[in-house]
Design a protein around this motif. Structure first.
Motif, PDB file in Angstrom:
ATOM      1  N   SER A  98       0.831  -1.200   0.000  1.00 29.77           N
ATOM      2  CA  SER A  98       0.000   0.000   0.000  1.00 29.77           C
ATOM      3  C   SER A  98       0.866   1.250   0.000  1.00 29.77           C
ATOM      4  O   SER A  98       0.535   2.248  -0.644  1.00 29.77           O
ATOM      5  N   TYR A 120      -8.593   0.869  -5.566  1.00 33.33           N
ATOM      6  CA  TYR A 120      -9.406   0.815  -4.358  1.00 33.33           C
ATOM      7  C   TYR A 120     -10.616  -0.106  -4.526  1.00 33.33           C
ATOM      8  O   TYR A 120     -11.202  -0.551  -3.542  1.00 33.33           O
ATOM      9  N   SER A 123     -11.282  -3.280  -2.366  1.00 34.55           N
ATOM     10  CA  SER A 123     -11.705  -3.031  -0.987  1.00 34.55           C
ATOM     11  C   SER A 123     -13.189  -2.772  -0.908  1.00 34.55           C
ATOM     12  O   SER A 123     -13.809  -3.011   0.125  1.00 34.55           O
ATOM     13  N   ASN A 174      -6.347 -10.565   1.769  1.00 37.42           N
ATOM     14  CA  ASN A 174      -6.108  -9.382   2.585  1.00 37.42           C
ATOM     15  C   ASN A 174      -5.222  -8.390   1.835  1.00 37.42           C
ATOM     16  O   ASN A 174      -5.467  -7.187   1.842  1.00 37.42           O
ATOM     17  N   GLN A 177      -6.936  -6.426  -0.911  1.00 35.05           N
ATOM     18  CA  GLN A 177      -7.752  -5.306  -0.477  1.00 35.05           C
ATOM     19  C   GLN A 177      -6.905  -4.242   0.220  1.00 35.05           C
ATOM     20  O   GLN A 177      -7.298  -3.690   1.244  1.00 35.05           O
ATOM     21  N   ALA A 180      -7.600   0.400   1.047  1.00 35.56           N
ATOM     22  CA  ALA A 180      -7.915   1.264   2.178  1.00 35.56           C
ATOM     23  C   ALA A 180      -6.639   1.819   2.795  1.00 35.56           C
ATOM     24  O   ALA A 180      -6.525   3.036   3.038  1.00 35.56           O
TER      25      ALA A 180
END
Lengths: 307, 462, 296
Positions: A98, A120, A123, A174, A177, A180
């Motif tokens: 990220s 995004y 997510s 995980n 996504q 975030a």
């Protein structure tokens, strides 16, 4: 700048306590805490000392649930080790990816808003059941990954169904996504004053030095946030494990994450007292790790408000 | 967090003032804690409920609102709403508030939470697997008085079906509205092409095993003889019942010998190790719904599936042209009948205040001919015998619907086994899945897993 | 000023070389991003493709592209139940999420300001309690919370979904904004206070404008969490006309029997659109951060 303050009551004093104002600002949260949060929180703590089958009145059993946890419920130990493995694998991966994407999408390129929105998107799907279908399309025995491997003559397998790999499909989910965390990093990057970079460029600093000496320190409160919250969230992950393992905790328990085992005990075995005890044990574990993180923050987190 | 603490801690005067303040704070905190624990005790008492006083059957007017919940997707909701409309036409003063929840598992999650707070919808859709846990915890209202007074007419329902709605205490808690069963479902087109002999209902388990092992060699590559169902509870019921044993005793504990279960899992392991079933990993990743199973996709020839889903499972097969499905009963042997009757039905919540209307709705849903026609056995074959016969007569010949209705009718007439499900039965299903998973992935021996299964189940059921 | 100095120091040849290098750099970046996007979004492409395929064929077809195109999923999916349209569900979700955003941003920013900038009694304890509320798994809170809202008489209304947001119940965002505010230099506050500002003025005039990225982030995430919240609406809403989008999507599902996958995927695709719109509109606030020290 308002030179005429609203009188002595409204005037702030440097370095002294501001109880009244502080509690004014905290009033909504305090009201929510007392009115909505505390009751159920304490109730769950109380339930952990009972045998509660959801449909009858709870029956006091003292420390029986905690004793069962401590004296070796094998599934408990398994769920804990599976979860620790999951956290150790996914939290650093999400942080790195990220941050990397946030740096790439920060500035200096056309169509940044579009890119950010697209990265995004995963997510946005949250923890819906559609995720299970999609994940099977990628990691199942007839999934995309196996098709790609077949192109290079590697034999595929059921990644979701095999005990050795199932958990890592959850880790991949995980990481998928990461959007975030990326958004949060983007917001943090926006807060770094540009003239710091310009001054560094004048001094001849290249990209890597700028990153190491400006970006990272200025971003450290946000990195800290993403790390701590990522850790807390990873320990509590439930829905992906539930939908992808069809609720049974995966091949030979390899996807039996802590929250899934907790849910099974509470809602499938109708033993909510034990589930509550598990929940509070988790709180202690997470609190300990969070405390250690806060302690370590002294050494690497640079806040703007301390000199 | 040191930065957040006050900076005046070092001043000596501040320290004494602070300690006095802290003492006061301690006292205040203590008072709060005491109040909280008192409140906590009160809050804990909110959970669960006592047995409601037995109320006399009210012959009241049929009016007012009642809530009605069900599970199922679009088609079922549409049919349910149509029946509700018919009911409200007949009783204009009554109002039905439908509370649909799509997914089966989600439905029970919601109902459990509502039951914990004694706030269930007045007429919840019910099923035998869950009946015991709600009935023994007094979340449902006994219905015997309503049946006695004629408010709910069960005379058209076979006795064996009605009895399945009784709780541990002998009282009736659920009126069965749809009968279902689990059974074998297999692809006859594939079986014929492989030259297999026809499957007979009185085949023993050994013969069935040999049939599948035989099929393994004759089917095209990529197609497995059978799905791997060692974790399937309905096949376990069939195994135990056809060996003349009873699954659960009156206290809800497992009542058959462990060796029987060892034999059962060894039966599956023989097939799995020989390659007659899909692999363990494939079993793990197989989705639970009808359109994604291996039978539907033509990857397996033979499987266990509830009879009432025949049409749904056939549709993708027809679309892909991979064959036609046929139903076959579990082994019906001299020692016992492997077919188990599973009923869906309607109950009345203990917290219901509008009993006359609730009873009228249940009665209408169960018995009204127009309603039954519109609903067309969507959630199990309609229980009233005359209505079932009418639906069989009215179905298109050779349709999956007619096949499944006829199958159910024959099954009900042949003295199926009825299981006394214990409370917390869902734990049994979970334990079965977990322990068989260990067996199939060879993480534990069959004997050890059977021991674990028995101890896990007996610790939870009652 | 310094930038101009730098520019004039470059000989002209090196300047075009630098520009050429940067074009290649930009191109490479785009390529890398697009490659990553393809990998990341593959599952969503699959879902988009499946939404144009009849339900019975979705899992039969192994490829990415539909074999038999149809719009029927979008048509049929619009009405998960008789008399219940997705427009209604969207409207409900937007109202709840909108209120949630307003309440959450307001209450969490205020609480964050107190924790980050003010000094008060029990500060450490309250901060710890705030973090504690994030650490407890929600599964054990479901039943006590349901009973609480039942006793308050809030069932079958939107109150349990909206009021807690105005009371900063989701402490995740308090901690988020705290970290952002702590990244801002204290000199700004102190300058204002010396000038005679009260804390409330410091809050509104200095902190809020500078913490806009954090508040925008809070807004986006709150909208998303509220939009995707399934358990809350499931337990607290009984009337289908009050359902939200996730509840509506669940009406297509029956994992034990036959689900309506086609309409489910179609409506899932459609429900991504409002969230994307909110994201794009909040982006402006996100990018308006300070690019100067702001001491002016």
């Amino acid at each position: 700048m308002g030179s005429v303050g609203p009188g002595r009551r409204g005037r702030a004093r440097l370095g002294r306590r501001d109880d009244r104002v502080a509690y004014l600002f905290l009033a909504p949260w305090l009201l929510g805490l007392v009115g909505i949060t505390i009751g159920p929180l304490l109730a769950s703590l109380g339930l952990s000392f009972t045998h509660y089958d959801l449909l009858s009145t709870p029956r006091w059993t003292g420390l029986a649930n905690y004793h069962r946890i401590a004296s070796g419920d094998p599934a408990f130990g398994q769920s804990l080790s599976v979860t620790v493995l999951y956290v150790a694998a996914s939290v650093p991966a999400v942080l790195v990816i990220s941050l990397a994407l946030a740096l790439l999408l920060n500035r200096g390129l056309r169509g940044l808003t579009l890119y950010r929105g697209l990265f995004y998107l995963p997510s946005l799907l949250g923890g819906s059941v559609a995720i299970a279908v999609l994940w099977r399309q990628v990691f199942g025995i007839d999934g995309m990954l196996n098709h790609i491997l077949a192109l290079v003559h590697i034999a595929g397998q059921s990644w979701i169904g095999s005990p050795g790999t199932a958990l890592y499909t959850l880790v991949a989910l995980n990481v998928w996504q990461f959007g975030a965390a990326m958004i949060i990093f983007l917001a943090g990057l926006r807060q770094i004053p540009q003239d710091l970079y310009e001054a560094a460029a004048v001094d001849g600093a290249r990209m890597w030095r700028q990153f190491w000496y400006i970006t990272l320190p200025m971003l450290s409160p946000v990195i800290f946030f993403n790390a701590v919250l990522g850790l807390i969230r990873a320990f509590q992950v439930f829905t992906p494990a539930y939908v992808i393992s069809n609720g049974n905790g995966g091949p030979a328990g390899s996807m039996l994450l802590y929250a899934l085992y907790l849910y099974q005990q509470g809602f499938v075995n109708y033993d909510m007292g034990y589930a509550a005890a598990m929940a509070w044990v988790l709180v202690v574990i997470i609190a300990a790790l969070t405390g250690m993180a806060f302690f370590s923050a002294r050494f690497w987190v640079h806040y703007g408000d301390t000199t | 967090m040191d930065e957040l603490r006050s900076a005046d801690a070092r001043h000596p005067a501040a320290r004494t003032a602070r300690s006095r303040r802290e003492l006061l704070a301690l006292a205040r905190n203590g008072a709060i804690a005491l109040a909280a624990s008192g409140g906590l005790a009160a809050l804990l008492h909110e959970f669960g409920g006592e047995q409601p006083a037995a109320a006399a059957p009210p012959p009241g007017p049929i009016q007012g609102e009642i809530g009605f919940s069900w599970w199922g997707t679009g088609e079922r909701s549409r049919k349910t709403q149509a029946v509700m409309t018919l009911f409200q036409q007949k009783y204009p003063k009554a109002q039905l508030d439908g509370e649909p929840v799509g997914d089966f598992n989600t439905y029970w999650e919601k109902l459990t939470v509502e039951a914990a707070a004694r706030n269930m919808p007045d007429v919840p859709q019910m099923q035998v697997r869950y009946l015991t846990v709600y009935a023994t915890r007094h979340a449902l209202r006994p219905l015997d008085d309503l049946v006695q007074s004629g408010a709910i007419d069960v005379s058209g329902i076979p006795k064996v079906a009605v009895e399945s709605g009784r709780g541990r205490d002998g009282k009736l808690y659920m009126i069965p509205t749809g009968s279902a069963t689990n059974n074998w479902m297999y692809n006859t087109t594939m079986a014929d092409k492989a030259g297999l002999p026809v499957l007979r209902s009185n085949m023993t388990w050994e013969q069935l095993q040999r049939w599948l092992l035989d099929a393994k060699d004759k089917l095209p590559s990529g197609v497995y003889a059978s799905d791997l169902r060692g974790a399937d509870d309905s096949i376990l019921w069939a195994w135990v019942a056809s060996h003349g044993q009873v699954l659960f005793n009156k206290s809800g504990k497992l009542a058959f010998p462990k060796q029987l279960m060892v034999d059962y899992w060894n039966w599956w392991e023989t097939l799995r190790k020989a390659g007659a079933t899909v692999t363990a990993a494939m079993m793990q990743e197989e989705p639970t719904d009808n359109q994604q199973g291996y039978l539907t996709l033509g990857r397996a020839m033979f499987d266990e599936r509830p009879a009432n889903q025949l049409a749904a499972i056939q549709a993708p097969l027809t679309a892909s042209g991979k064959g036609t499905l046929k139903l076959a009963t579990f082994p019906v042997l001299p020692k016992g009948n492997g077919q188990v009757l599973v009923n869906n039905g309607l109950s009345i919540a203990a917290n219901c205040t509008n009993i006359p209307t609730a009873a009228a709705w249940i009665n209408f849903f169960t018995n009204d001919p127009d309603g039954a026609k519109v609903y067309s056995s969507d959630n199990g074959a309609v229980t009233v015998t005359s209505l079932l016969a009418a639906q069989i007569a009215g179905s298109a010949p050779d349709s999956p619907v007619k096949a499944y209705l006829q199958f159910l009718k024959d099954m009900i007439n042949s003295r199926p086994t009825v299981i006394d499900f214990p409370a917390n039965y869902s734990a049994v299903v979970q334990a079965l899945a977990n322990n068989y998973s260990n067996v199939a992935f060879e993480k534990a021996t069959v004997e050890a897993s059977v021991d674990a299964f028995f101890s896990q189940v007996d610790a939870v059921t009652s | 000023m310094e930038a101009a100095t730098i520019r004039t120091n470059y000989p002209s040849g090196a300047r075009t070389a630098a520009r050429r290098r940067s074009v290649v750099g930009v191109g490479a970046r785009h390529l890398l991003l697009i490659a990553l996007l393809i990998v990341t979004l593959y599952p969503l492409f699959w879902m988009l493709g499946a939404s144009f395929e009849p339900s019975a064929r979705i899992f039969v077809n192994a490829g990415l592209l539909p074999q038999s195109w149809t719009f029927s999923n979008y048509r049929d999916g619009w009405y998960p139940m008789q008399n219940l349209s997705f427009s209604r569900l969207f409207a409900n979700s937007v109202i709840i999420a909108g209120l949630a955003v307003i309440g959450n941003v307001w209450s969490c920013t205020m609480a964050a300001y107190a924790f980050a900038r003010l000094r008060f009694r029990f500060q450490g304890v309250l901060f710890a309690i705030m973090l504690l509320t994030i650490m407890l798994p929600y599964q054990v809170l479901i039943i006590p919370q349901y009973i609480l809202f039942l006793r308050l008489g809030w069932l079958n209304t939107y109150l349990p979904l909206v009021v807690p947001r105005f009371l900063a119940v989701d402490a995740f965002f308090i901690f988020l904004v705290v970290q952002f505010i702590r990244g801002l230099p204290r000199e700004l506050d102190e300058a204002a206070i010396i000038d005679g500002c009260g804390h409330v003025q410091v809050f509104y005039r200095i902190i809020v404008p500078l913490a806009m990225p954090a508040m925008a982030t809070t807004g986006i995430f709150t909208f998303l969490n509220s939009w995707n919240d399934f358990l809350g609406p499931l337990l607290y809403l009984a009337k289908p006309t009050m359902y939200t989008v996730p509840l509506g999507l669940n009406l297509f599902l029956d994992l034990n029997e036959t689900s309506q996958w086609g309409p489910l995927f179609a409506m899932s695709v459609v429900s991504l659109i409002p969230i994307l719109m909110i994201f794009v509109s909040f982006q402006k606030l996100l990018t308006e951060g300070i690019s100067t020290t702001g001491i002016k």
